[in-house]
Design a protein around this motif. Sequence first.
Motif, mmCIF file in Angstrom:
data_model
loop_
_atom_site.group_PDB
_atom_site.id
_atom_site.type_symbol
_atom_site.label_atom_id
_atom_site.label_comp_id
_atom_site.label_asym_id
_atom_site.label_seq_id
_atom_site.Cartn_x
_atom_site.Cartn_y
_atom_site.Cartn_z
ATOM 1 N N ASN A 62 3.549 -4.363 0.027
ATOM 2 C CA ASN A 62 2.548 -4.162 -1.034
ATOM 3 C C ASN A 62 1.250 -4.002 -0.311
ATOM 4 O O ASN A 62 0.321 -4.546 -1.052
ATOM 5 N N ALA A 63 0.664 -3.195 0.476
ATOM 6 C CA ALA A 63 -0.187 -2.979 1.072
ATOM 7 C C ALA A 63 -1.230 -2.308 0.067
ATOM 8 O O ALA A 63 -2.288 -2.506 -0.153
ATOM 9 N N HIS A 64 -0.628 -1.434 -1.101
ATOM 10 C CA HIS A 64 -1.464 -1.032 -2.127
ATOM 11 C C HIS A 64 -0.485 -1.547 -3.445
ATOM 12 O O HIS A 64 0.620 -1.350 -3.368
ATOM 13 N N GLY A 65 -1.413 -1.267 -4.671
ATOM 14 C CA GLY A 65 -0.649 -1.505 -5.839
ATOM 15 C C GLY A 65 0.098 -0.299 -6.195
ATOM 16 O O GLY A 65 1.295 -0.668 -6.948
ATOM 17 N N GLN A 66 0.070 0.643 -5.507
ATOM 18 C CA GLN A 66 0.950 1.920 -5.901
ATOM 19 C C GLN A 66 1.228 2.694 -4.649
ATOM 20 O O GLN A 66 0.794 2.236 -3.539
ATOM 21 N N LEU A 67 1.715 3.885 -4.770
ATOM 22 C CA LEU A 67 2.186 4.704 -3.502
ATOM 23 C C LEU A 67 1.210 4.739 -2.529
ATOM 24 O O LEU A 67 -0.192 5.081 -2.823
ATOM 25 N N VAL A 68 1.270 4.695 -1.165
ATOM 26 C CA VAL A 68 0.331 4.640 0.055
ATOM 27 C C VAL A 68 0.295 6.093 0.199
ATOM 28 O O VAL A 68 1.310 6.863 0.610
ATOM 29 N N ARG A 69 -0.933 6.773 0.376
ATOM 30 C CA ARG A 69 -1.039 8.293 0.467
ATOM 31 C C ARG A 69 -1.314 8.541 1.963
ATOM 32 O O ARG A 69 -0.905 9.488 2.434
ATOM 33 N N ASP A 70 -1.941 7.717 2.496
ATOM 34 C CA ASP A 70 -2.505 8.120 4.035
ATOM 35 C C ASP A 70 -2.763 6.865 4.684
ATOM 36 O O ASP A 70 -3.092 5.659 4.182
ATOM 37 N N VAL A 71 -2.695 6.812 6.138
ATOM 38 C CA VAL A 71 -3.303 5.776 6.902
ATOM 39 C C VAL A 71 -3.659 6.628 8.341
ATOM 40 O O VAL A 71 -3.312 7.696 8.491
ATOM 41 N N ASP A 72 -4.687 5.744 8.690
ATOM 42 C CA ASP A 72 -5.364 6.207 10.098
ATOM 43 C C ASP A 72 -5.556 5.173 10.709
ATOM 44 O O ASP A 72 -5.927 3.985 10.561
ATOM 45 N N PHE A 73 -5.664 5.058 12.258
ATOM 46 C CA PHE A 73 -6.075 4.124 13.259
ATOM 47 C C PHE A 73 -7.372 4.176 13.511
ATOM 48 O O PHE A 73 -7.885 5.516 14.027
ATOM 49 N N ASN A 74 -8.079 3.018 13.678
ATOM 50 C CA ASN A 74 -9.473 3.038 14.334
ATOM 51 C C ASN A 74 -9.054 3.654 15.718
ATOM 52 O O ASN A 74 -8.407 3.056 16.751
ATOM 53 N N PRO A 75 -10.103 4.843 16.182
ATOM 54 C CA PRO A 75 -9.716 5.395 17.478
ATOM 55 C C PRO A 75 -10.349 4.581 18.755
ATOM 56 O O PRO A 75 -9.875 4.921 19.799
ATOM 57 N N ASN A 76 -11.156 3.516 18.278
ATOM 58 C CA ASN A 76 -12.075 2.834 19.422
ATOM 59 C C ASN A 76 -11.731 1.392 19.459
ATOM 60 O O ASN A 76 -12.249 0.749 20.194
ATOM 61 N N LYS A 77 -11.084 0.929 18.326
ATOM 62 C CA LYS A 77 -11.028 -0.592 18.058
ATOM 63 C C LYS A 77 -9.290 -1.010 18.071
ATOM 64 O O LYS A 77 -8.676 -0.519 16.849
ATOM 65 N N GLN A 78 -8.782 -1.223 18.840
ATOM 66 C CA GLN A 78 -7.139 -1.886 18.720
ATOM 67 C C GLN A 78 -6.923 -2.475 17.443
ATOM 68 O O GLN A 78 -7.906 -3.459 17.000
ATOM 69 N N TYR A 79 -5.590 -2.343 16.929
ATOM 70 C CA TYR A 79 -5.078 -3.122 16.084
ATOM 71 C C TYR A 79 -5.775 -2.894 14.627
ATOM 72 O O TYR A 79 -5.122 -3.284 13.466
ATOM 73 N N TYR A 80 -6.680 -2.100 14.414
ATOM 74 C CA TYR A 80 -7.136 -1.820 13.121
ATOM 75 C C TYR A 80 -6.905 -0.656 12.706
ATOM 76 O O TYR A 80 -6.812 0.462 13.325
ATOM 77 N N ILE A 81 -6.361 -0.546 11.314
ATOM 78 C CA ILE A 81 -6.019 0.615 10.515
ATOM 79 C C ILE A 81 -6.630 0.767 9.201
ATOM 80 O O ILE A 81 -7.039 -0.122 8.639
ATOM 81 N N VAL A 82 -6.614 2.174 8.510
ATOM 82 C CA VAL A 82 -7.200 2.012 7.262
ATOM 83 C C VAL A 82 -6.186 2.851 6.550
ATOM 84 O O VAL A 82 -5.338 3.587 6.875
ATOM 85 N N SER A 83 -5.905 2.536 5.125
ATOM 86 C CA SER A 83 -5.272 3.120 4.324
ATOM 87 C C SER A 83 -5.786 3.494 3.110
ATOM 88 O O SER A 83 -6.725 2.861 2.550
ATOM 89 N N CYS A 84 -4.877 4.415 2.232
ATOM 90 C CA CYS A 84 -5.470 4.578 0.936
ATOM 91 C C CYS A 84 -4.166 4.853 -0.056
ATOM 92 O O CYS A 84 -3.255 5.209 0.751
ATOM 93 N N GLY A 85 -4.380 4.773 -1.379
ATOM 94 C CA GLY A 85 -3.331 5.224 -2.073
ATOM 95 C C GLY A 85 -3.597 5.254 -3.565
ATOM 96 O O GLY A 85 -4.589 5.551 -3.946
ATOM 97 N N ASP A 86 -2.384 5.411 -4.487
ATOM 98 C CA ASP A 86 -2.440 5.601 -5.749
ATOM 99 C C ASP A 86 -3.231 4.545 -6.853
ATOM 100 O O ASP A 86 -3.379 4.824 -7.855
ATOM 101 N N ASP A 87 -3.428 3.580 -6.163
ATOM 102 C CA ASP A 87 -4.236 2.391 -6.947
ATOM 103 C C ASP A 87 -5.490 2.638 -6.572
ATOM 104 O O ASP A 87 -6.607 1.765 -7.070
#
Length: 383
Positions: A221-246
Amino acid sequence: MEDEAPVIYGLEFQARALAAQAGETDQIRFIVGTQSLRQENQVHHIDFDDENNVINKNVFMHREGEMWHISASTVDKSLLTTCYNKTSESKAEMRAALWRLPGDFDDVQSEDQSSHQSLSLVCHLDATDYGDMKSVMWHPTGDNSNVVGLADNHIVVWDIDTSGNSAQMTSSAGLESKGQPKLTCSSWDPHHNCVQIATANDTFIRGWDLRTMQQTYVIENAHGQLVRDVDFNPNKQYYIVSCGDDCKVKFWDIRNVGEPLKVLSDHSHWVWSVRYNRFHDQLVLSSSSDSRVILNNIVSLSSEPYGNLIENDEDDDDDADDRESREASPPQDGVIATYEEHEDSVYTVDWSTADPWVFASLSYDGRLVINRVPRAEKYKILL
């Protein structure tokens, strides 16, 4: 200190596939694929002349069908992949293929553009047994010849041989969840020797190890609705960003997935695309069906925290009071700029691989807009 005006380029057809030409690190170039049911589709190879603030283009025919995803090789600037809708009288199916641009940008442009050339087919990426193709990713550093594709609810890995015009499937993995929801997007982790990826399906984000094709983490349940995209932080390990229909953009530490590190609620409709700047990862772009592109400064989670930017040199001419005032008011997370040149859903946004301050966005009505990070923000980061 005025910022340069955005540059707008209109395509003849609707479009939703955009990618920076990742293998081109000297010139600001992007690749755009069109969606037309009735006409032959086109790949527009876009060159942005930032000195004169103008766009040059080469147009190539893509006769296979309307493009839903496009990506460019990270090592060979002449190679790209498309995921396209192949229609026949009996059915429509999503396929993928590897293509080569006919020549270098300037060479092609010097030829007669009245009759558009076609892309050169290198090979098809066959995943017929796994369903419709969704997207293809190139290895982040180009150190090996693997590409990874999403097909319905499977991850598929190919080893490509461009000299032999072939692609050999080497491994695959499928979702083992109820209802078999389809994968929506993926991102290749540039850290940890590039052996991990992240995928999204429904409201879930999953990590995978490509060596074993096993899951390594799940964000439920990363987002309340469909997850549309994810991306990794290019310079910092373990960190990601996501976005969605919420309508939200969320930041995560994949070592502790219970709660997001930060949530942005700047958009008013589905968020389709989110991208870290490859050089200055506090700069994060997002685009949405609300027709807007938003540039955020997320310095609190970046690899360049404010404390590292403060000059503590004893020879600093500033007196103690000035230093104290600067330390008392560090840069805050927040919106740097909102770009409103689009009039339709903005499906994709991407940073230039040649200039860290330039990015492109594409809306469904075929409008490509090239923008820059505001100069004031650029100087804050550099000085």
